[in-house]
Scaffold this active site. Structure first.
Site, PDB file in Angstrom:
ATOM      1  CB  ILE B 100      40.757 -12.154   4.891  1.00  0.00           C
ATOM      2  CG1 ILE B 100      39.386 -13.062   4.478  1.00  0.00           C
ATOM      3  CG2 ILE B 100      41.697 -12.803   5.781  1.00  0.00           C
ATOM      4  CD1 ILE B 100      38.788 -12.546   3.062  1.00  0.00           C
ATOM      5  CG  ASP B 177      41.060 -20.850  -0.206  1.00  0.00           C
ATOM      6  OD1 ASP B 177      40.609 -20.299  -0.817  1.00  0.00           O
ATOM      7  OD2 ASP B 177      42.611 -20.770  -0.618  1.00  0.00           O
ATOM      8  N   GLY B 319      42.977 -15.832  -2.579  1.00  0.00           N
ATOM      9  CA  GLY B 319      42.124 -17.096  -1.887  1.00  0.00           C
ATOM     10  C   GLY B 319      41.129 -16.147  -0.352  1.00  0.00           C
ATOM     11  CD  GLU B 320      44.646 -14.470   2.101  1.00  0.00           C
ATOM     12  OE1 GLU B 320      44.348 -13.194   2.990  1.00  0.00           O
ATOM     13  OE2 GLU B 320      45.251 -14.269   2.420  1.00  0.00           O
ATOM     14  N   GLY B 321      38.736 -15.454   0.763  1.00  0.00           N
ATOM     15  CA  GLY B 321      37.444 -15.135   0.752  1.00  0.00           C
ATOM     16  C   GLY B 321      37.327 -13.370  -0.308  1.00  0.00           C
TER      17      GLY B 321
END
Lengths: 354, 354
Positions: B100, B177, B319-321
């Site tokens: 991210i 997330d 994930g993580e954006g």
């Protein structure tokens, strides 16, 4: 700069497999589940193979070459727009107002416009390469669109422009097109190589009615029946049913491959150029990254023939290189990931259990 | 800053239809065939509706809020990674080494990390918002993951962080997330709202074996049967089978919608937060842009429930954006197109014949 086709093709090597293996090994050390970056991981391997370096450099210097040319086949009523739009759009490119200008500013890519065969005279201008082979192709529904010599000259033009840009400093190339009538040429090229029926491949281009699409398919069928292009001979296909801008795109792609520079392929027209390049030099395909899936129906068949899967699928059908330039950001992201992410060991992150 | 849920929801208006109509009219004047920019045109209309301006401003100030939280359900063996990875990855985010961070640097987005409920103590650090509601949720296979008050606190936390970023200047938001075990919570939330079977929705997360996936689906089924979350009550679903990071994401999305700021939705976990937001405030969905399609199988069902079509489909599942931040470039491109392209009249380009 005169570029010989044989010399160009001889310079294209297979990708560097050692660099690709090193890239895979590096990806597996980075702080993410293995394989979880999907296409961006595969892309980083391809970039390593193309540049013969691991990690591959983050592409900082980007260019899009937009080749413009006219098509004699517009006399058959195959386009929703009049031929005068080709030079008008070239002027729009030169003033910076077209979609390709806007997206290239966003992507940090320089734009080079090439007159490969616009029917109207194009006055010299900053940012315009005057390389007109002829004022538009001949009507392919009545005979070959161009001579074999003209087709070779279009390829040499594209290769020469690309080499000049490479000499100026280039990490990532895209090729685009402008030419009223050129989806008709791209349809004929795609049909010639893939063997698919023009009826199946022909689309609305810039906005034909269903009746217009049927007529366009019939014109393509007529051109193919009359000219009988040989799919084993890329130059023959380009000469008989191609276009000057498509030849230019083909040449630029070959020159990029020979120089170890990745090429982002745009939509239906650019992919027709890629088909010709692949017929001339099969190893060139490994240097191509499909930027997007065009809304034009023949594009899928052309991509499948090349074995390319597009990065974006946004229903775009502008041409000009827009889909390719939009995808440059993803190519850059894939290179950043493999260059900049921490490894599990560096970051002190526990690896997968069991 | 304390944010009341009722106040937050009351602030969310439908999109501005007049601005959207003006954007459509403007698109039709630009020098390209009508509709030929596909999703980028639709996106520009949505941006106009969200920002209540035509043309909508090009988003210059971007942020991704990454909410971290742990999940008691990991005691059931539902993840391929140990729980200690959550704080280790938060530390990796704070040092700038995670996916991210890399993609956000490329996108020009600032990164804010929020401890919404990490099990381990997280020392204060630059770039970390310490908002821990509790040290991880309770095991939802044995009872509710959290109390209704804790769920509301997680939403208020996310809304508060988003409001602070909005006050600092923000044009485009993404939410991400981190939380070992959180695909299990997202699967339960998606099953609760859509009514689809956990068996159909459950995937490998960060890398489970097929047997592990079957076990995870069984754990989700057990949690749903025991807790009986009410899909008509978003807070009930979040409390019973959600997570603190998912509540934070939900709150940030609601705050962005209330402030007229577009939100790019990330993958499966962020979309679970979007489902809760949609249950609480159906008008919030119009402010969401689906950034990408995750490789996690439940994501499609969640996107379909929201009526969102993802911009990217690259097989990512980090994930993580990451998928949302990667898509920010496309949102920016759509705004540039409607702001910067020349019209047919400006450029002196002929319009379509007939």
């Amino acid at each position: 700069m005169i570029v010989s086709l044989g010399e160009l093709i001889a310079g294209i090597r297979p990708l560097d497999e050692a660099a690709m293996r090193a890239a895979q090994a590096r990806q597996d050390l980075l702080t993410k589940p293995r394989g979880s970056m999907g296409r961006l991981e595969a892309l980083s391997l391809q970039l390593a193979g193309i540049t013969r370096r691991c990690p591959p450099p983050v592409p900082a210097r980007k260019a899009v070459l937009v080749f413009a040319g006219d098509h004699g086949v517009v006399a058959q009523g195959v386009s929703a727009y009049p031929q005068e739009v080709t030079p008008q759009m070239v002027a729009n490119f030169l003033r910076g107002g077209a979609a390709i200008n806007v997206l290239s500013r966003g992507a940090g890519a320089r734009v080079v416009i090439v007159d490969a065969g616009v029917a109207a005279p194009m006055p010299p201008a900053d940012g315009l390469v005057s390389g007109k082979i002829a004022p538009g192709t001949a009507d392919m529904s009545l005979g070959p669109a161009m001579t074999r010599e003209q087709a070779a000259a279009a390829i040499a033009l594209g290769a020469g422009v690309a080499r000049r840009e490479i000499a100026a400093g280039l990490d990532l190339l895209a090729c685009g097109d402008m030419g009223i009538g050129n989806t008709t040429a791209a349809t004929a090229i795609t049909a010639a190589f893939t063997g698919s029926s023009p009826l199946h491949l022909t689309g609305a281009g810039t906005g034909l009615t269903p009746a217009g699409v049927a007529h366009k398919a019939e014109v393509v069928e007529r051109a193919l029946a009359l000219n009988r292009p040989d799919p084993a001979d890329g130059l023959d296909v380009l000469a008989k049913v191609g276009g000057y801008e498509i030849g230019g795109i083909c040449g630029a792609m070959l020159a990029a491959a020979a120089a170890g520079i990745p090429v982002v392929v745009d939509g239906f027209i650019a992919t027709a150029g890629a088909l010709v390049a692949a017929a001339l030099a099969p190893d060139a395909v490994a240097y191509m990254i499909a930027g997007h899936r065009s809304a034009e129906p023949g594009h899928d068949a052309a991509l499948a023939w090349l074995g390319l899967t597009p990065l974006l699928d946004l229903g775009m059908r502008v041409g000009e290189g827009t889909g390719a330039v939009l995808a440059m950001n993803l190519v850059e992201a894939s290179a950043r990931i493999i260059n900049e992410m921490a490894t599990f060991a560096d970051a002190g992150v526990s690896e997968k259990a069991g």
